[in-house]
Structures are given as structure tokens and as C-alpha cells.
Scaffold this motif. Structure first.
Motif, PDB file in Angstrom:
ATOM      1  N   ARG A 278      54.121  49.739  41.304  1.00 25.94           N
ATOM      2  CA  ARG A 278      53.555  50.978  41.835  1.00 25.94           C
ATOM      3  C   ARG A 278      52.392  51.492  40.985  1.00 25.94           C
ATOM      4  NH1 ARG A 278      59.036  54.272  41.759  1.00 25.94           N
ATOM      5  NH2 ARG A 278      59.009  53.179  39.746  1.00 25.94           N
ATOM      6  N   THR A 279      52.084  50.828  39.891  1.00 29.71           N
ATOM      7  CA  THR A 279      51.020  51.273  38.993  1.00 29.71           C
ATOM      8  C   THR A 279      49.663  51.263  39.688  1.00 29.71           C
ATOM      9  OG1 THR A 279      52.204  50.397  37.077  1.00 29.71           O
ATOM     10  CG2 THR A 279      49.856  50.839  36.800  1.00 29.71           C
ATOM     11  N   THR A 280      48.906  52.356  39.524  1.00 33.54           N
ATOM     12  CA  THR A 280      47.541  52.435  40.077  1.00 33.54           C
ATOM     13  C   THR A 280      46.583  52.862  38.973  1.00 33.54           C
ATOM     14  OG1 THR A 280      47.769  54.754  40.740  1.00 33.54           O
ATOM     15  CG2 THR A 280      48.412  53.074  42.355  1.00 33.54           C
ATOM     16  N   LEU A 281      45.300  52.585  39.185  1.00 35.21           N
ATOM     17  CA  LEU A 281      44.256  53.048  38.297  1.00 35.21           C
ATOM     18  C   LEU A 281      43.025  53.394  39.132  1.00 35.21           C
ATOM     19  CD1 LEU A 281      42.510  50.078  36.512  1.00 35.21           C
ATOM     20  CD2 LEU A 281      44.280  49.715  38.208  1.00 35.21           C
ATOM     21  N   THR A 282      42.256  54.348  38.674  1.00 32.28           N
ATOM     22  CA  THR A 282      41.047  54.762  39.375  1.00 32.28           C
ATOM     23  C   THR A 282      39.883  53.905  38.914  1.00 32.28           C
ATOM     24  OG1 THR A 282      41.852  57.025  39.583  1.00 32.28           O
ATOM     25  CG2 THR A 282      39.492  56.680  39.852  1.00 32.28           C
ATOM     26  N   CYS A 283      39.253  53.187  39.852  1.00 34.06           N
ATOM     27  CA  CYS A 283      38.189  52.255  39.499  1.00 34.06           C
ATOM     28  C   CYS A 283      37.361  51.934  40.735  1.00 34.06           C
ATOM     29  CB  CYS A 283      38.783  50.972  38.907  1.00 34.06           C
ATOM     30  SG  CYS A 283      39.781  50.049  40.097  1.00 34.06           S
ATOM     31  N   ARG A 284      36.320  51.127  40.527  1.00 31.93           N
ATOM     32  CA  ARG A 284      35.587  50.502  41.626  1.00 31.93           C
ATOM     33  C   ARG A 284      36.167  49.089  41.771  1.00 31.93           C
ATOM     34  NH1 ARG A 284      31.668  53.333  38.651  1.00 31.93           N
ATOM     35  NH2 ARG A 284      30.586  54.942  39.863  1.00 31.93           N
ATOM     36  N   PRO A 285      37.007  48.859  42.749  1.00 33.67           N
ATOM     37  CA  PRO A 285      37.796  47.616  42.808  1.00 33.67           C
ATOM     38  C   PRO A 285      36.961  46.339  42.700  1.00 33.67           C
ATOM     39  CG  PRO A 285      38.613  49.176  44.415  1.00 33.67           C
ATOM     40  CD  PRO A 285      37.366  49.779  43.852  1.00 33.67           C
ATOM     41  N   LYS A 286      35.880  46.235  43.473  1.00 32.87           N
ATOM     42  CA  LYS A 286      35.085  44.998  43.447  1.00 32.87           C
ATOM     43  C   LYS A 286      34.506  44.748  42.063  1.00 32.87           C
ATOM     44  CE  LYS A 286      33.781  45.089  48.359  1.00 32.87           C
ATOM     45  NZ  LYS A 286      32.654  45.179  49.320  1.00 32.87           N
ATOM     46  N   GLU A 287      34.029  45.810  41.422  1.00 31.02           N
ATOM     47  CA  GLU A 287      33.473  45.659  40.075  1.00 31.02           C
ATOM     48  C   GLU A 287      34.535  45.191  39.090  1.00 31.02           C
ATOM     49  OE1 GLU A 287      29.930  49.043  40.066  1.00 31.02           O
ATOM     50  OE2 GLU A 287      31.593  49.156  38.650  1.00 31.02           O
ATOM     51  N   LEU A 288      35.714  45.803  39.152  1.00 30.19           N
ATOM     52  CA  LEU A 288      36.760  45.454  38.194  1.00 30.19           C
ATOM     53  C   LEU A 288      37.262  44.035  38.417  1.00 30.19           C
ATOM     54  CD1 LEU A 288      38.517  46.252  35.867  1.00 30.19           C
ATOM     55  CD2 LEU A 288      40.103  47.353  37.460  1.00 30.19           C
ATOM     56  N   VAL A 289      37.460  43.651  39.676  1.00 28.01           N
ATOM     57  CA  VAL A 289      37.866  42.270  39.969  1.00 28.01           C
ATOM     58  C   VAL A 289      36.833  41.295  39.436  1.00 28.01           C
ATOM     59  CG1 VAL A 289      38.244  40.599  41.825  1.00 28.01           C
ATOM     60  CG2 VAL A 289      39.290  42.864  41.961  1.00 28.01           C
ATOM     61  N   SER A 290      35.552  41.593  39.682  1.00 25.18           N
ATOM     62  CA  SER A 290      34.473  40.723  39.208  1.00 25.18           C
ATOM     63  C   SER A 290      34.463  40.629  37.689  1.00 25.18           C
ATOM     64  CB  SER A 290      33.134  41.263  39.707  1.00 25.18           C
ATOM     65  OG  SER A 290      32.065  40.494  39.204  1.00 25.18           O
ATOM     66  N   ALA A 291      34.722  41.753  36.999  1.00 28.87           N
ATOM     67  CA  ALA A 291      34.734  41.747  35.532  1.00 28.87           C
ATOM     68  C   ALA A 291      35.853  40.867  34.993  1.00 28.87           C
ATOM     69  CB  ALA A 291      34.876  43.171  35.010  1.00 28.87           C
ATOM     70  N   VAL A 292      37.058  40.981  35.577  1.00 23.50           N
ATOM     71  CA  VAL A 292      38.180  40.155  35.120  1.00 23.50           C
ATOM     72  C   VAL A 292      37.902  38.675  35.395  1.00 23.50           C
ATOM     73  CG1 VAL A 292      40.637  39.690  35.394  1.00 23.50           C
ATOM     74  CG2 VAL A 292      39.817  42.048  35.449  1.00 23.50           C
ATOM     75  N   ILE A 293      37.334  38.377  36.557  1.00 21.94           N
ATOM     76  CA  ILE A 293      37.010  36.980  36.879  1.00 21.94           C
ATOM     77  C   ILE A 293      35.945  36.449  35.926  1.00 21.94           C
ATOM     78  CG2 ILE A 293      35.961  35.486  38.631  1.00 21.94           C
ATOM     79  CD1 ILE A 293      37.404  37.125  40.733  1.00 21.94           C
ATOM     80  N   ASN A 294      34.982  37.285  35.528  1.00 22.56           N
ATOM     81  CA  ASN A 294      33.983  36.854  34.549  1.00 22.56           C
ATOM     82  C   ASN A 294      34.646  36.402  33.250  1.00 22.56           C
ATOM     83  OD1 ASN A 294      31.708  37.209  36.108  1.00 22.56           O
ATOM     84  ND2 ASN A 294      31.225  39.245  35.302  1.00 22.56           N
ATOM     85  N   LEU A 295      35.645  37.155  32.803  1.00 22.03           N
ATOM     86  CA  LEU A 295      36.355  36.784  31.574  1.00 22.03           C
ATOM     87  C   LEU A 295      37.134  35.482  31.770  1.00 22.03           C
ATOM     88  CD1 LEU A 295      37.719  40.270  30.431  1.00 22.03           C
ATOM     89  CD2 LEU A 295      35.724  39.054  29.568  1.00 22.03           C
ATOM     90  N   LEU A 296      37.754  35.315  32.936  1.00 15.04           N
ATOM     91  CA  LEU A 296      38.508  34.087  33.212  1.00 15.04           C
ATOM     92  C   LEU A 296      37.573  32.886  33.310  1.00 15.04           C
ATOM     93  CD1 LEU A 296      41.023  35.531  35.819  1.00 15.04           C
ATOM     94  CD2 LEU A 296      41.592  34.689  33.533  1.00 15.04           C
ATOM     95  N   GLU A 297      36.408  33.068  33.951  1.00 15.62           N
ATOM     96  CA  GLU A 297      35.453  31.964  34.045  1.00 15.62           C
ATOM     97  C   GLU A 297      34.881  31.613  32.676  1.00 15.62           C
ATOM     98  OE1 GLU A 297      32.659  33.347  36.926  1.00 15.62           O
ATOM     99  OE2 GLU A 297      33.813  32.577  38.642  1.00 15.62           O
ATOM    100  N   ASN A 298      34.709  32.606  31.839  1.00 12.11           N
ATOM    101  CA  ASN A 298      34.272  32.340  30.471  1.00 12.11           C
ATOM    102  C   ASN A 298      35.321  31.513  29.740  1.00 12.11           C
ATOM    103  OD1 ASN A 298      32.475  33.072  28.014  1.00 12.11           O
ATOM    104  ND2 ASN A 298      34.504  33.734  27.366  1.00 12.11           N
ATOM    105  N   ALA A 299      36.612  31.842  29.946  1.00 12.03           N
ATOM    106  CA  ALA A 299      37.696  31.054  29.340  1.00 12.03           C
ATOM    107  C   ALA A 299      37.699  29.632  29.883  1.00 12.03           C
ATOM    108  CB  ALA A 299      39.034  31.737  29.603  1.00 12.03           C
TER     109      ALA A 299
END
Length: 388
Positions: A278-299
Motif C-alpha cells: 500500500r506504500t505510495t510516494l508523490t512523484c512524476r512516475p515516468k521520470e522516476l521509472v526512467s531514473a531507476v532504469i538508468n541505474l539498472l542499465e548502468n549496472a
């Protein structure tokens, strides 16, 4: 009566009375003389005190005159008001900064407050030149409810800040253009070389197909570089509005986008979930998803074919924590301070924008992105405030 006195009073008694009278008279004369001396001394002291007070008054008047001249010569504006907000005194600089107060004789509190920005800077329009004037105002309250206001004109400083921001923007654009040209040159040159080979008349169909695929591959690499550059530019002016976003949706989006990349390169990708659905956070979803994927692609870029990439997600009382782990060797110690700089990269075909974009997104969410190596894993940690 004289006959009676003469009968009852002896010559000895009269002599004693006259002697006593003379003694009292002498004492009174001496006391009067001492009193005259004391009065003379007090008069002398009073004259001296008056002279000192006069000298001190003259010195204070001279000091006040000098202080008034100094205040009037200050480049900063100085305004004194009484308890009702009426102006008692105003120096020349303040008259120049606030020419309208000379006519009204009243401190324009409402006007200044309505034109004050978040940084406490008041922007007014110069009635003579029509130019904008930027002021900072310090208030010094006094015990009798009067006030002293100190005004500074920072218009020139504001203009310098604008010029510096413009120069930094132009420098960033130049840096971006130079980096883009450098990054595009290699795949473009390779694609041109393969295209040149297609002009050979003796190529077999298989060779033509092989060169065509290589050209397409290089052009796709070019397209990816341009897309990443555009993504970095768009991050500076986000159009997506912040919303309350379920953490579970974030993880599903990331998994659907990144898992196929790992499968295509035979890497193992796993997600460790340790959070409330049920955890939520206030964000811009597309930006945050893209940021996490950037870190994963860097890995993914820094992990060997037999390596593993892990996304560990957990929450505590106030924050959401995402750890991106890989089994790579990590960043050299001397380069750690630069890994989040735009355009900095250690890869021949990298743009140096992936980590920079991720950090900007996290910073805009009042979060923190950090790097460390625990001896066996490279770890990029994201900490974000979760909704309560």
C-alpha cells in the motif's frame, strides 16, 4: 517694669546673660561665614559642572552632525519611522530608492510586502528610468515601537546573476554540443564505412545483408544517443505533474522494462521486495521509472556475462529505499566524485548522461542518490520520502 527688673536682677546675672549672648552671636557669625564659604564652593562646582555639560552638549551636537552627514552619505538607504509608521528621517540614498515616500512621509509597508519575492527581495519600478529596481530591506525595531529600516539596492547584483546564468547556460549548451558531436562521430563513421562497402560490385547477397545489418545497428546506436540527449534536456523542464504513485506499480513498470534487456544478454535479474504493497510516494512516475532504469542499465553495462543485478526495495518509517546492486568491480576511487557529472563517462560509447539524469530526478523529489562499494557489489542507493 524696669523697677521690678532692677530689683530682681543682679549685676552678675546681667553680665552672664551678655556673655552668653556674645558667645551665641560669635557662633552665628562663624556659622554664617562657613555657610558663605560652602555656598561659594558649591557655586564654583556648579559652574564647573555647567561648563562640562555645555562642552558635552557641544560635543554631542557635533557628533550628531557628523553622524547625520555620515548616514546621508551612505550608499545604503536609512529610514527611521515612529510608532505610527510616519517617517522621522530619511537619507539621500533612501530617497533615491523610494522617491514616493518623500511625498507621502509614510512608510509604504503594504507596497513593499506585495512586491517581495520568496528570497525577501523587493522589486520596484524606477519612476524616472522605468527600469526595475531590486531592494533588500532589514528592519531594526526599537523599544518605543519605532523602527529603523536599512535598504540595499542589489539591482546590479541581480543583473550580474542573470548574466552569469545565461553564460552558464551557453557553456552547458556548448559542452552538450561538443559531447554530442564527439559521441555521434564514431557510430556515424562506422555506418559510413559499412555503407561504402555496399558499393563493392562483387558483394554476395549474404555480405550485403551483413553490412546492411551493421549499418542499421550503428544508426540505431545514433538514435539512442540522440534520444538520451533529448531526455537530459527535457528533464530541465518537466511537463509531467507529480501524483501519488503506488510503489508496487513503480516496481512492476521497472521490471517489465528492464527484465527483457537482462534476458537478451543472459544476465540474471532479481527483485527483493521488503515493503508494504500500500506504500505510495508523490512523484512524476515516468521520470522516476526512467531514473531507476538508468541505474539498472548502468549496472548492466558494468556487469560480466555471468554477473547478477539486484533491485532491493525496502521502506522504513519515513523513507523508501531502492538499492541497485551489481557484481561489477565498481568505480575507481579517484573518479567517484565525478560520476554524477553530466557528460562524464568511462565508456567509449557512453554519453555520461544516465547517472546525471537519475540524480536530477531524485534531487527534484527531495531525495538522495548515493554510490558505494561494499567489497563485492557496486551499490547505487536511492532514498525518497514516502507518503504518510
Amino acid at each position: 517694669m524696669s523697677k521690678k527688673l532692677s530689683k530682681s536682677t543682679t549685676p552678675e546675672a546681667l553680665e552672664a546673660a551678655f556673655t552668653h549672648f556674645n558667645t551665641v552671636t560669635d557662633d552665628l557669625i562663624k556659622a554664617y561665614q562657613q555657610l558663605e564659604i560652602k555656598v561659594e564652593e558649591l557655586n564654583s562646582q556648579l559652574v564647573q559642572a555647567n561648563n562640562k555639560l555645555l562642552l558635552k552638549s557641544q560635543a554631542n551636537a557635533l557628533l550628531a552632525q557628523r553622524l547625520s552627514a555620515l548616514v546621508n552619505a551612505l550608499p545604503a538607504g536609512v529610514v527611521e519611522t515612529d510608532a505610527e509608521g510616519k517617517i522621522i528621517s530619511i537619507n539621500s540614498a533612501a530617497k533615491t530608492m523610494l522617491p514616493e515616500v518623500v511625498e507621502t512621509d509614510e512608510w509604504p509597508h503594504n507596497q513593499l510586502s506585495s512586491n517581495m519575492d520568496m528570497d525577501g527581495v523587493v522589486q520596484l519600478t524606477d519612476t524616472t528610468s522605468g527600469l526595475a529596481r531590486h531592494l533588500t530591506i532589514q528592519t531594526c525595531p526599537l523599544n518605543d515601537r519605532s523602527n529603523i529600516y536599512l535598504l540595499h539596492d542589489i539591482s546590479a547584483l541581480q543583473q550580474l546573476h542573470k548574466q552569469l546564468a545565461q553564460q552558464n547556460k551557453l557553456a552547458s549548451m556548448g559542452q552538450m554540443a561538443a559531447s554530442l558531436a564527439h559521441q555521434l562521430r564514431t557510430p556515424l563513421a562506422t555506418a559510413l564505412l559499412y555503407a561504402k562497402n555496399l558499393e563493392r560490385p562483387n558483394l554476395s547477397p549474404d555480405e550485403q545483408q551483413r553490412f546492411s545489418k551493421k549499418i542499421v545497428n550503428r544508426l540505431q546506436a545514433l538514435e539512442g544517443l540522440i534520444r538520451e540527449m533529448l531526455g537530459f534536456v527535457k528533464q530541465s523542464t518537466p511537463t509531467e505533474q507529480p501524483v501519488a504513485y503506488h510503489l508496487e506499480n513503480l516496481i512492476e513498470e521497472v521490471e517489465q522494462s528492464f527484465a527483457p534487456q537482462c534476458e537478451s544478454q543472459a544476465h540474471h535479474f532479481r527483485i527483493i521486495r521488503n515493503y508494504d504493497n500500500r506504500t505510495t510516494l508523490t512523484c512524476r512516475p515516468k521520470e522516476l521509472v526512467s531514473a531507476v532504469i538508468n541505474l539498472l542499465e548502468n549496472a548492466l553495462e558494468h556487469t560480466s556475462a555471468t554477473g547478477e543485478i539486484t533491485l532491493e526495495v525496502q521502506t522504513d518509517t519515513n523513507d523508501l529505499i531502492l538499492n541497485v546492486k551489481d557484481s561489477g568491480s565498481g568505480v575507481p576511487q579517484e573518479l567517484i566524485s565525478r560520476i554524477f557529472e553530466p557528460f562524464f563517462t568511462t565508456r567509449a560509447n557512453g554519453t555520461g548522461l544516465g547517472l546525471a539524469i537519475a540524480k536530477r530526478v531524485i534531487d527534484n523529489l527531495n531525495g538522495k542518490l548515493s554510490y558505494h562499494h561494499d567489497g563485492s557489489h557496486t551499490i547505487f542507493s536511492i532514498t525518497l520520502p514516502k507518503d504518510r
